[in-house]
Design a protein around this motif. Structure first.
Motif, PDB file in Angstrom:
ATOM      1  N   ARG A  43       0.849  -1.185   0.000  1.00  0.00           N
ATOM      2  CA  ARG A  43       0.000   0.000   0.000  1.00  0.00           C
ATOM      3  C   ARG A  43       0.891   1.244   0.000  1.00  0.00           C
ATOM      4  N   ILE A  44       0.449   2.290  -0.681  1.00  0.00           N
ATOM      5  CA  ILE A  44       1.173   3.563  -0.647  1.00  0.00           C
ATOM      6  C   ILE A  44       0.251   4.645  -0.110  1.00  0.00           C
ATOM      7  N   LEU A  45       0.866   5.715   0.357  1.00  0.00           N
ATOM      8  CA  LEU A  45       0.134   6.752   1.066  1.00  0.00           C
ATOM      9  C   LEU A  45      -0.160   7.946   0.160  1.00  0.00           C
ATOM     10  N   LEU A  46      -1.435   8.295   0.063  1.00  0.00           N
ATOM     11  CA  LEU A  46      -1.850   9.505  -0.636  1.00  0.00           C
ATOM     12  C   LEU A  46      -2.316  10.526   0.395  1.00  0.00           C
ATOM     13  N   ILE A  47      -2.069  11.791   0.094  1.00  0.00           N
ATOM     14  CA  ILE A  47      -2.609  12.852   0.937  1.00  0.00           C
ATOM     15  C   ILE A  47      -3.684  13.595   0.154  1.00  0.00           C
TER      16      ILE A  47
ATOM     17  N   VAL B  52       7.391  14.851   4.793  1.00  0.00           N
ATOM     18  CA  VAL B  52       6.552  13.669   5.044  1.00  0.00           C
ATOM     19  C   VAL B  52       6.050  13.691   6.485  1.00  0.00           C
ATOM     20  N   HIS B  53       6.943  14.007   7.424  1.00  0.00           N
ATOM     21  CA  HIS B  53       6.533  14.039   8.828  1.00  0.00           C
ATOM     22  C   HIS B  53       5.532  15.156   9.097  1.00  0.00           C
ATOM     23  N   GLU B  54       5.764  16.341   8.534  1.00  0.00           N
ATOM     24  CA  GLU B  54       4.859  17.458   8.780  1.00  0.00           C
ATOM     25  C   GLU B  54       3.473  17.205   8.198  1.00  0.00           C
ATOM     26  N   GLU B  55       3.402  16.553   7.050  1.00  0.00           N
ATOM     27  CA  GLU B  55       2.112  16.361   6.398  1.00  0.00           C
ATOM     28  C   GLU B  55       1.370  15.117   6.881  1.00  0.00           C
ATOM     29  N   THR B  56       2.107  14.110   7.357  1.00  0.00           N
ATOM     30  CA  THR B  56       1.462  12.831   7.711  1.00  0.00           C
ATOM     31  C   THR B  56       1.678  12.412   9.163  1.00  0.00           C
ATOM     32  N   GLY B  57       2.640  13.055   9.841  1.00  0.00           N
ATOM     33  CA  GLY B  57       2.961  12.634  11.194  1.00  0.00           C
ATOM     34  C   GLY B  57       3.834  11.396  11.250  1.00  0.00           C
ATOM     35  N   ILE B  58       4.247  10.871  10.110  1.00  0.00           N
ATOM     36  CA  ILE B  58       5.017   9.630  10.047  1.00  0.00           C
ATOM     37  C   ILE B  58       6.488   9.960   9.803  1.00  0.00           C
ATOM     38  N   ARG B  59       7.358   9.407  10.633  1.00  0.00           N
ATOM     39  CA  ARG B  59       8.802   9.571  10.451  1.00  0.00           C
ATOM     40  C   ARG B  59       9.325   8.418   9.599  1.00  0.00           C
ATOM     41  N   VAL B  60      10.015   8.769   8.513  1.00  0.00           N
ATOM     42  CA  VAL B  60      10.522   7.756   7.594  1.00  0.00           C
ATOM     43  C   VAL B  60      12.009   7.980   7.344  1.00  0.00           C
TER      44      VAL B  60
ATOM     45  N   ILE C 154       3.944   4.373  12.070  1.00  0.00           N
ATOM     46  CA  ILE C 154       2.528   4.671  11.814  1.00  0.00           C
ATOM     47  C   ILE C 154       1.766   4.812  13.127  1.00  0.00           C
ATOM     48  N   ARG C 155       2.061   3.934  14.080  1.00  0.00           N
ATOM     49  CA  ARG C 155       1.392   4.011  15.390  1.00  0.00           C
ATOM     50  C   ARG C 155       1.709   5.322  16.095  1.00  0.00           C
ATOM     51  N   LYS C 156       2.923   5.843  15.899  1.00  0.00           N
ATOM     52  CA  LYS C 156       3.342   7.063  16.583  1.00  0.00           C
ATOM     53  C   LYS C 156       2.875   8.338  15.876  1.00  0.00           C
ATOM     54  N   SER C 157       2.260   8.193  14.721  1.00  0.00           N
ATOM     55  CA  SER C 157       1.800   9.377  13.994  1.00  0.00           C
ATOM     56  C   SER C 157       0.734  10.119  14.798  1.00  0.00           C
ATOM     57  N   THR C 158       0.865  11.434  14.842  1.00  0.00           N
ATOM     58  CA  THR C 158      -0.105  12.261  15.553  1.00  0.00           C
ATOM     59  C   THR C 158      -0.997  13.036  14.583  1.00  0.00           C
ATOM     60  N   PHE C 159      -1.083  12.556  13.350  1.00  0.00           N
ATOM     61  CA  PHE C 159      -1.842  13.286  12.324  1.00  0.00           C
ATOM     62  C   PHE C 159      -3.310  13.441  12.709  1.00  0.00           C
TER      63      PHE C 159
ATOM     64  N   GLU D 210      -4.359  22.228   6.017  1.00  0.00           N
ATOM     65  CA  GLU D 210      -3.570  21.871   4.830  1.00  0.00           C
ATOM     66  C   GLU D 210      -3.920  20.483   4.295  1.00  0.00           C
ATOM     67  N   ILE D 211      -3.983  19.494   5.188  1.00  0.00           N
ATOM     68  CA  ILE D 211      -4.241  18.112   4.781  1.00  0.00           C
ATOM     69  C   ILE D 211      -5.574  17.645   5.361  1.00  0.00           C
ATOM     70  N   ALA D 212      -6.520  17.328   4.478  1.00  0.00           N
ATOM     71  CA  ALA D 212      -7.853  16.911   4.933  1.00  0.00           C
ATOM     72  C   ALA D 212      -7.870  15.455   5.373  1.00  0.00           C
ATOM     73  N   ALA D 213      -7.058  14.599   4.705  1.00  0.00           N
ATOM     74  CA  ALA D 213      -7.100  13.173   5.026  1.00  0.00           C
ATOM     75  C   ALA D 213      -5.881  12.471   4.457  1.00  0.00           C
ATOM     76  N   LEU D 214      -5.571  11.310   5.049  1.00  0.00           N
ATOM     77  CA  LEU D 214      -4.560  10.392   4.536  1.00  0.00           C
ATOM     78  C   LEU D 214      -5.261   9.129   4.085  1.00  0.00           C
ATOM     79  N   GLU D 215      -4.701   8.483   3.050  1.00  0.00           N
ATOM     80  CA  GLU D 215      -5.335   7.263   2.546  1.00  0.00           C
ATOM     81  C   GLU D 215      -4.275   6.280   2.063  1.00  0.00           C
ATOM     82  N   TRP D 216      -4.308   5.056   2.617  1.00  0.00           N
ATOM     83  CA  TRP D 216      -3.441   3.975   2.147  1.00  0.00           C
ATOM     84  C   TRP D 216      -4.170   3.219   1.048  1.00  0.00           C
ATOM     85  N   VAL D 217      -3.538   3.140  -0.132  1.00  0.00           N
ATOM     86  CA  VAL D 217      -4.228   2.552  -1.284  1.00  0.00           C
ATOM     87  C   VAL D 217      -3.290   1.600  -2.030  1.00  0.00           C
TER      88      VAL D 217
END
Length: 320
Positions: A30-34, A63-71, A104-109, A114-121
């Protein structure tokens, strides 16, 4: 399969960086769309370079600012270019970046202005839902990596030491030459870009200028560098260096590592890396080893089969 990337910038374009963030869940990719609030679109996470940043650190920060995920960044997956009004080009560099379950568990999104939603697709759904053709071109390169089984990688980074006192102005042993003020600034400037690739191991020539170059990174990671004369310039000049031993150990370990050495030694480091991974020796090796002071080349190797060859090499040059 090897590709080379020179990550450079000029002042005539607006630069940005981002990532194709991916995960494996229940055996499915799955990949992440914003979904952006203002533009009502679906795109890949990215953003403009802040003053003084190098592109790799921009990608991780955005990536962290928009999704809360550290990569941490994997293989580069392309550069998109398009024109903004009034006819100014925007250049966006992308990397593949795995999102671990823990990250992903640590994300505080939470949805915001700016970002209405995240979606794994799935890749199929991403291709259908992405709003812009330039994003589809990046997805094409990402899918090629997937098809080649080259998505999960680890980096070995060849780093040239920062600016040191010149030989002509130094009375002591060459190996004792320290960094200049500019060199210390360069050493600080490359910490965040190197951390963007998830570096865990630091190996350095025992020359003072190399040890001082990696010192800020070592402090940031809370790790003690391994100092060795095997990749020092003195050993190289005396014909007693042993780059093969150092590189072989790093490839076998399968862990993200940086190796700090000297201009004359770097071609040997890249050549041994090519040999250790069964990569055909080409002009890319010379290009990747011809580094400016404090510049570095990132060689991406397969995490499951390092002997299958270098997947990609990218070179980064600090602006300091």
């Amino acid at each position: 399969m090897t590709q080379t990337v020179q990550v450079v910038r000029d002042d005539k374009a607006v630069y940005a960086a981002g990532a194709v963030v991916w995960r494996q869940t229940e055996g499915k990719l799955r990949i992440l769309l914003i979904h952006r609030t203002k533009y009502r679109d679906a795109t890949l996470p990215k953003g403009k370079v802040d003053p003084g940043e190098m592109l790799a650190q921009t990608a991780v920060r955005e990536v962290h600012e928009e999704t809360g995920i550290r990569v941490h960044l994997g293989v580069p997956v392309g550069v998109s270019r398009y024109f903004m009004r009034p006819k100014r080009q925007k250049v966006v560099h992308y990397w593949a970046a795995e999102a671990t379950d823990d990250a992903i568990r640590k994300s505080t999104f939470v949805p915001n202005r700016e970002i209405a939603a995240l979606e794994w697709v799935s890749l199929k759904k991403a291709r259908k839902n992405l709003s812009y053709p330039v994003d589809l071109e990046i997805l094409d390169e990402f899918e090629r990596l997937v098809s080649d089984g080259a998505l999960r990688t680890f980096p070995i980074v060849a780093l040239r030491h920062a600016k040191a006192a010149s030989r002509s102005d130094w009375d002591g042993p060459d190996a004792a030459r320290p960094l200049t003020g500019r060199g210390r600034e360069q050493a600080e400037a490359i910490v965040a870009p190197l951390r963007a690739f998830g570096i865990r191991k630091i190996v350095t020539s025992d020359a003072v200028r190399c040890v001082q170059t990696v010192a800020p990174l070592a402090r940031a990671l809370d790790r003690r560098p391994v100092q060795t004369e095997l990749i020092s310039q003195d050993a190289w000049e005396d014909g007693v260096s042993d780059v093969r031993t150092v590189i072989g150990k790093r490839v076998r370990s399968g862990k993200p590592a940086v190796i700090c050495s000297h201009g004359p030694v770097l071609p040997g480091i890249l050549s041994e890396l090519a040999l250790a991974t069964g990569t055909m020796h080409g002009s890319y090796v010379g290009s990747a080893s011809s580094l400016e002071l404090a510049a570095f080349s990132v060689a991406h190797l397969s995490a499951t089969n390092p002997g299958s060859g270098i997947i990609s090499i990218e070179t980064h040059v600090p602006k300091v």
